[in-house]
Write an enzyme that holds these catalytic residues in place. Sequence first.
Site, mmCIF file in Angstrom:
data_model
loop_
_atom_site.group_PDB
_atom_site.id
_atom_site.type_symbol
_atom_site.label_atom_id
_atom_site.label_comp_id
_atom_site.label_asym_id
_atom_site.label_seq_id
_atom_site.Cartn_x
_atom_site.Cartn_y
_atom_site.Cartn_z
ATOM 1 N N ASN A 32 -29.879 11.476 12.528
ATOM 2 C CA ASN A 32 -30.902 11.179 11.354
ATOM 3 C C ASN A 32 -32.409 11.143 12.304
ATOM 4 O O ASN A 32 -33.022 10.150 12.090
ATOM 5 C CB ASN A 32 -30.718 10.009 10.706
ATOM 6 C CG ASN A 32 -31.473 9.877 9.374
ATOM 7 O OD1 ASN A 32 -32.150 8.913 9.226
ATOM 8 N ND2 ASN A 32 -31.558 11.144 8.599
ATOM 9 N N LEU A 33 -32.536 12.109 13.008
ATOM 10 C CA LEU A 33 -33.537 11.961 13.958
ATOM 11 C C LEU A 33 -35.110 12.052 13.134
ATOM 12 O O LEU A 33 -35.327 12.810 12.075
ATOM 13 C CB LEU A 33 -33.642 13.326 14.788
ATOM 14 C CG LEU A 33 -32.458 13.584 15.458
ATOM 15 C CD1 LEU A 33 -32.379 14.672 16.587
ATOM 16 C CD2 LEU A 33 -32.195 12.321 16.357
ATOM 17 N N HIS A 37 -37.430 9.738 17.716
ATOM 18 C CA HIS A 37 -36.361 10.547 18.840
ATOM 19 C C HIS A 37 -36.940 11.704 19.441
ATOM 20 O O HIS A 37 -36.699 11.954 20.606
ATOM 21 C CB HIS A 37 -35.284 10.834 17.847
ATOM 22 C CG HIS A 37 -34.269 9.766 17.169
ATOM 23 N ND1 HIS A 37 -34.700 9.752 16.010
ATOM 24 C CD2 HIS A 37 -33.531 8.963 17.592
ATOM 25 C CE1 HIS A 37 -33.515 8.612 15.529
ATOM 26 N NE2 HIS A 37 -33.080 8.205 16.456
ATOM 27 N N LYS A 151 -38.579 0.350 20.862
ATOM 28 C CA LYS A 151 -38.366 -0.181 19.724
ATOM 29 C C LYS A 151 -37.377 -1.465 19.696
ATOM 30 O O LYS A 151 -37.335 -2.471 19.060
ATOM 31 C CB LYS A 151 -38.328 0.295 18.420
ATOM 32 C CG LYS A 151 -38.284 -0.194 17.041
ATOM 33 C CD LYS A 151 -38.258 0.612 15.926
ATOM 34 C CE LYS A 151 -36.920 1.170 15.631
ATOM 35 N NZ LYS A 151 -35.805 0.517 15.334
ATOM 36 N N ASP A 152 -36.271 -0.661 20.234
ATOM 37 C CA ASP A 152 -34.958 -1.508 20.616
ATOM 38 C C ASP A 152 -35.057 -2.162 21.874
ATOM 39 O O ASP A 152 -34.698 -1.956 22.764
ATOM 40 C CB ASP A 152 -33.866 -0.549 20.431
ATOM 41 C CG ASP A 152 -33.596 0.107 19.138
ATOM 42 O OD1 ASP A 152 -33.116 -0.681 18.032
ATOM 43 O OD2 ASP A 152 -33.947 1.172 19.095
ATOM 44 N N SER A 187 -37.947 4.549 12.009
ATOM 45 C CA SER A 187 -36.457 3.990 12.097
ATOM 46 C C SER A 187 -35.715 4.595 11.062
ATOM 47 O O SER A 187 -36.254 5.085 10.022
ATOM 48 C CB SER A 187 -36.309 2.335 11.972
ATOM 49 O OG SER A 187 -34.806 2.043 11.706
HETATM 50 O O1 PAF Z 1 -30.512 3.262 19.729
HETATM 51 C C1 PAF Z 1 -29.392 3.945 19.432
HETATM 52 O O2 PAF Z 1 -29.733 5.132 18.427
HETATM 53 C C2 PAF Z 1 -28.073 3.611 19.569
HETATM 54 O O3 PAF Z 1 -27.842 2.363 19.824
HETATM 55 C C3 PAF Z 1 -27.494 4.429 21.029
HETATM 56 C C4 PAF Z 1 -28.459 3.970 22.041
HETATM 57 C C5 PAF Z 1 -27.674 5.707 20.796
HETATM 58 C C6 PAF Z 1 -26.093 3.862 21.187
HETATM 59 O O4 PAF Z 1 -25.376 4.235 20.257
#
Ligand code: PAF
Length: 288
Positions: A32-33, A37, A151-152, A187
């Site tokens: 779901n880019l 991404h 972000k994460d 997101s």
């Molecule tokens: O950040 C994400 O999309 C996911 O946590 C990852 C790093 C692809 C692991 O599934």
Amino acid sequence: MRTLRDIHDLRHTLHGHRLRDQRIALVPTMGNLHAGHLALVESARQQADVVVASLFVNPMQFGPDEDLDAYPRTFEADQAQLTEAGCDILFAPTVSALYPNGLTAQTRVHVPEMGEGLCGGSRPGHFDGVSTVVSMLFNLVQPDIACFGQKDYQQLAVIRKLVSDLHMPIEIIGVPIVRAKDGLALSSRNGYLSQQERAIAPALYRTLCELRDALERGESIERVLHQGQTALYDAGFKPDYLELRDTMLGPVANTTRHAVLLAAAKLGPARLIDNLSVQLPAVTDTSH
Ligand code: PAF
């Protein structure tokens, strides 16, 4: 771009690149880019000869009451975007290819301390799931570099620690957050928001900016965080956490100058996260 679903095909293809001494970058995704991404792919492109993106909605990192089934799956659109972005290989394994013996029997990777509290506190087991699948992808792809979004923030810290603790020869690149014009961090989960909720959502970033400014003026951390919680409630969020940590996610001390403000908040069906870096002045009240 080649799309590979099979582990043996992936290994075989990458072996050829490695024999030619090519530098390999990995961009792990759950699909779901969006532009966030694509910024990871762009960063990978600039630093490697071969870009591998993985697309795998990892069941191990979702809690029993979370959105695994609802998580948006848009494979064809993702493939088209990755091709356009200059990705060389898309690795999209099935769940049974990565976890042939099921999740219960699966060996797991646990990163202590870094994965506890914040998102790890509200999503028990989440970072074990992330650490396990990322370790697996690192093993399969053996990249020279791997790109993750800032972000994460906690996820990035967990992965840096994992790579360091397990002596993996992989450079981890943190790529800056990509925001919509109104400030909302991009997101895949933003897609869960109704039109009305989407209009409220940028208040998370706006609040963080206001709190950062107050902290940088030297206002009391305790008071600022309390005001922030109230502002989020008033805007319509259910805050999960709002914390100021040092950049390694430890507690802020009197001597801390570089800090990070981290928030997670529910808005309707979506749980949004965001963070901002904060430069604390030399004299500040650290009472919590
Ligand atoms: O950040 C994400 O999309 C996911 O946590 C990852 C790093 C692809 C692991 O599934």
